[in-house]
Scaffold this active site. Sequence first.
Site, PDB file in Angstrom:
ATOM      1  N   GLY A 130       0.596  -1.259  -0.015  1.00  0.00           N
ATOM      2  CA  GLY A 130      -0.018  -0.080   0.062  1.00  0.00           C
ATOM      3  C   GLY A 130       0.914   1.153   0.052  1.00  0.00           C
ATOM      4  O   GLY A 130       0.361   2.159   0.295  1.00  0.00           O
ATOM      5  N   GLY A 242      20.839   5.347  -6.688  1.00  0.00           N
ATOM      6  CA  GLY A 242      20.105   4.446  -7.288  1.00  0.00           C
ATOM      7  C   GLY A 242      19.410   4.511  -8.814  1.00  0.00           C
ATOM      8  O   GLY A 242      19.408   3.875  -9.624  1.00  0.00           O
ATOM      9  N   ARG A 243      18.879   6.002  -8.679  1.00  0.00           N
ATOM     10  CA  ARG A 243      18.303   6.404  -9.825  1.00  0.00           C
ATOM     11  C   ARG A 243      19.362   6.678 -11.169  1.00  0.00           C
ATOM     12  O   ARG A 243      19.279   6.240 -12.352  1.00  0.00           O
ATOM     13  CB  ARG A 243      17.705   7.742  -9.648  1.00  0.00           C
ATOM     14  CG  ARG A 243      16.348   7.535  -9.011  1.00  0.00           C
ATOM     15  CD  ARG A 243      15.827   8.747  -8.078  1.00  0.00           C
ATOM     16  NE  ARG A 243      14.500   8.162  -7.453  1.00  0.00           N
ATOM     17  CZ  ARG A 243      13.925   9.191  -6.493  1.00  0.00           C
ATOM     18  NH1 ARG A 243      14.657  10.062  -6.147  1.00  0.00           N
ATOM     19  NH2 ARG A 243      12.966   8.502  -5.873  1.00  0.00           N
ATOM     20  N   GLN A 337      11.764  -3.009 -33.525  1.00  0.00           N
ATOM     21  CA  GLN A 337      11.075  -2.640 -34.692  1.00  0.00           C
ATOM     22  C   GLN A 337      12.004  -3.016 -36.243  1.00  0.00           C
ATOM     23  O   GLN A 337      11.487  -3.533 -37.086  1.00  0.00           O
ATOM     24  CB  GLN A 337      10.296  -1.404 -34.785  1.00  0.00           C
ATOM     25  CG  GLN A 337       9.515  -0.953 -35.800  1.00  0.00           C
ATOM     26  CD  GLN A 337       8.072  -1.577 -35.689  1.00  0.00           C
ATOM     27  OE1 GLN A 337       7.815  -2.091 -34.735  1.00  0.00           O
ATOM     28  NE2 GLN A 337       7.472  -1.628 -36.895  1.00  0.00           N
ATOM     29  N   HIS A 339      14.269  -4.854 -36.357  1.00  0.00           N
ATOM     30  CA  HIS A 339      14.574  -6.196 -36.740  1.00  0.00           C
ATOM     31  C   HIS A 339      13.349  -6.934 -37.209  1.00  0.00           C
ATOM     32  O   HIS A 339      13.457  -7.973 -37.771  1.00  0.00           O
ATOM     33  CB  HIS A 339      14.848  -7.035 -35.258  1.00  0.00           C
ATOM     34  CG  HIS A 339      16.203  -6.801 -34.827  1.00  0.00           C
ATOM     35  ND1 HIS A 339      16.695  -5.707 -34.399  1.00  0.00           N
ATOM     36  CD2 HIS A 339      17.408  -7.891 -34.933  1.00  0.00           C
ATOM     37  CE1 HIS A 339      18.128  -5.967 -33.902  1.00  0.00           C
ATOM     38  NE2 HIS A 339      18.437  -7.192 -34.536  1.00  0.00           N
ATOM     39  N   GLY A 340      12.343  -6.255 -37.367  1.00  0.00           N
ATOM     40  CA  GLY A 340      11.075  -6.638 -37.994  1.00  0.00           C
ATOM     41  C   GLY A 340      10.296  -8.002 -37.155  1.00  0.00           C
ATOM     42  O   GLY A 340      10.704  -7.926 -35.731  1.00  0.00           O
ATOM     43  N   GLY A 341       9.998  -9.078 -37.906  1.00  0.00           N
ATOM     44  CA  GLY A 341       9.796 -10.158 -36.983  1.00  0.00           C
ATOM     45  C   GLY A 341      10.814 -10.952 -36.307  1.00  0.00           C
ATOM     46  O   GLY A 341      10.193 -11.381 -35.274  1.00  0.00           O
ATOM     47  N   GLU A 364      12.585   2.484  -8.567  1.00  0.00           N
ATOM     48  CA  GLU A 364      13.645   3.539  -7.995  1.00  0.00           C
ATOM     49  C   GLU A 364      12.831   4.810  -8.102  1.00  0.00           C
ATOM     50  O   GLU A 364      13.542   6.181  -8.279  1.00  0.00           O
ATOM     51  CB  GLU A 364      15.026   3.724  -8.948  1.00  0.00           C
ATOM     52  CG  GLU A 364      15.599   2.365  -9.097  1.00  0.00           C
ATOM     53  CD  GLU A 364      16.148   1.987  -7.623  1.00  0.00           C
ATOM     54  OE1 GLU A 364      15.678   2.419  -6.521  1.00  0.00           O
ATOM     55  OE2 GLU A 364      17.434   1.348  -7.629  1.00  0.00           O
TER      56      GLU A 364
END
Length: 387
Positions: A130, A242-243, A337, A339-341, A364
Site C-alpha cells: 500500500g 540508485g536512480r 522494430q 529487426h522486424g519479426g 527507483e
Amino acid sequence: MTQLFALTEDHLAIRDMAREFAADKLAPHAVEWDEKKHFPVDVMREAAALGMGGVYVRDDVGGSGLSRLDAALIFEALATGCPTVSAFISIHNMASWMIDTYGNEAQRQTYLPKLTTMEWIASYCLTEPGAGSDAAALKTRARRDGDVYVLDGAKQFISGAGTSDVYVVMVRTGDDGAAGVSTLIVDKDTPGLSFGANEKKMGWNAQPTRTVIFENCRVPVINRLGDEGIGFKIAMAGLDGGRLNIAACSLGGASAALDKSLDYMKERKAFGKRIADFQALQFRLADMATELEAARTFLWRAASALDAKTPDATQLCAMAKRFGTDAGFDIANEALQLHGGYGYLADYGIEKIVRDLRVHQILEGTNEIMRVIIARALIGRGQGSGL
C-alpha cells in the site's frame, strides 16, 4: 568540469574492464538465464572479485571507493551484457552504501567485508503493498521491546528476496509521515522473517522478486542504522544514486540493442539491397544514437553533481533517471522494430532487452514521481534553469 565531456584514462579502464566482463560472463548466458529464471549469484561474485560488489563503499572494508561517475560507467557497461544482472548488482551496491554511510563501525565491520565480495547478498526494502510512490506512508511497524524491535508488516517487489542474506529495511518506529521512519538491518535467518512466491514478471527474470514478510520478527536494536527517525532520509539519499544506476542500466541495454540493430541491418536485405542502405532507416539509427549520447552525457553530469554534493544533485538525478530510462526503453523498442519479426523472437535477444528496460521507468521512483521531484525543485527555486 571537463570530466563531464571527456573521460580520463582511469575512467576508460574501469569502463572497459566492466564491458569485457559483460561480454565474456553475462552476454553469452543472458537469454538462457531469462528463460530459466536463473539468478547467477556465482557470476556476480566474479564481478565482485573485480571490485564491483562495493563500487562506492570505502576501501577499509573491501570496497573500491570509486565515484558515482565511475559507478555509472560500470553499470552501463555491465548492462550491455544483461540489464537484469547489472541492475541487481546496483541494488546490492545501494544497500551496501547505506550501511557504509550511515552504519557505525561495528555494523560496517560486521557486514561490509562479506557484502563487498558478495559472499553475502543484500536487498533494499522500501516499497509495500500500500506504499509505492507514497513511500512515506509505509506501514511496516517496528515496536521497541527492550533491546529488540518487533517487526510486523510486508515489503513488496523486493529484488533478491529469499536469496539475499541481508535486508536493509525501512520501518515505522514513530508517528505517521517521513519523520517516523527508521532503518534496520535484518539478517536472513531472523525468526519471523519469511518470503512470498517468486513473482511472474514481464522482465528481470534473472533475479527473483518476492514479498518480504515480517511476523513478530525480532531484530536487535543494535541493527538500526543511525538514529530513529532518519530512515526516510537514508532511503532518499540511497535512491539518488540508485536512480543514476538504473538510468545507466537502461543506457547499457539500449546500447546493446543499437549494436544488434546495426549488425542486423548490414546483413538483412530487402528489395535488392541491405536495409542499412535505406535512408529512412538510417535516419532512425541516427536518432537512436543521438538520444543515447544525449542521455549518457546527462547521466555523467548528474553523477558528477552527486559526487560534488551540489545543491541541485537530487533534481539532476531525477532528471537523468527520467530521461535515461525513457530514452533507453524507446531505443530498445525501436531496435525491435528495425529487426522486424526477428526482433520478436527470443533468440535474437532484443525482446528480452525491451522487457527488461520497461520496468526501469517504474522502479527507483516512477518517472511520474521524477517529474514531481523536478517540478518541486523548480518552483521552490523560482527559476527554470541552472544559469
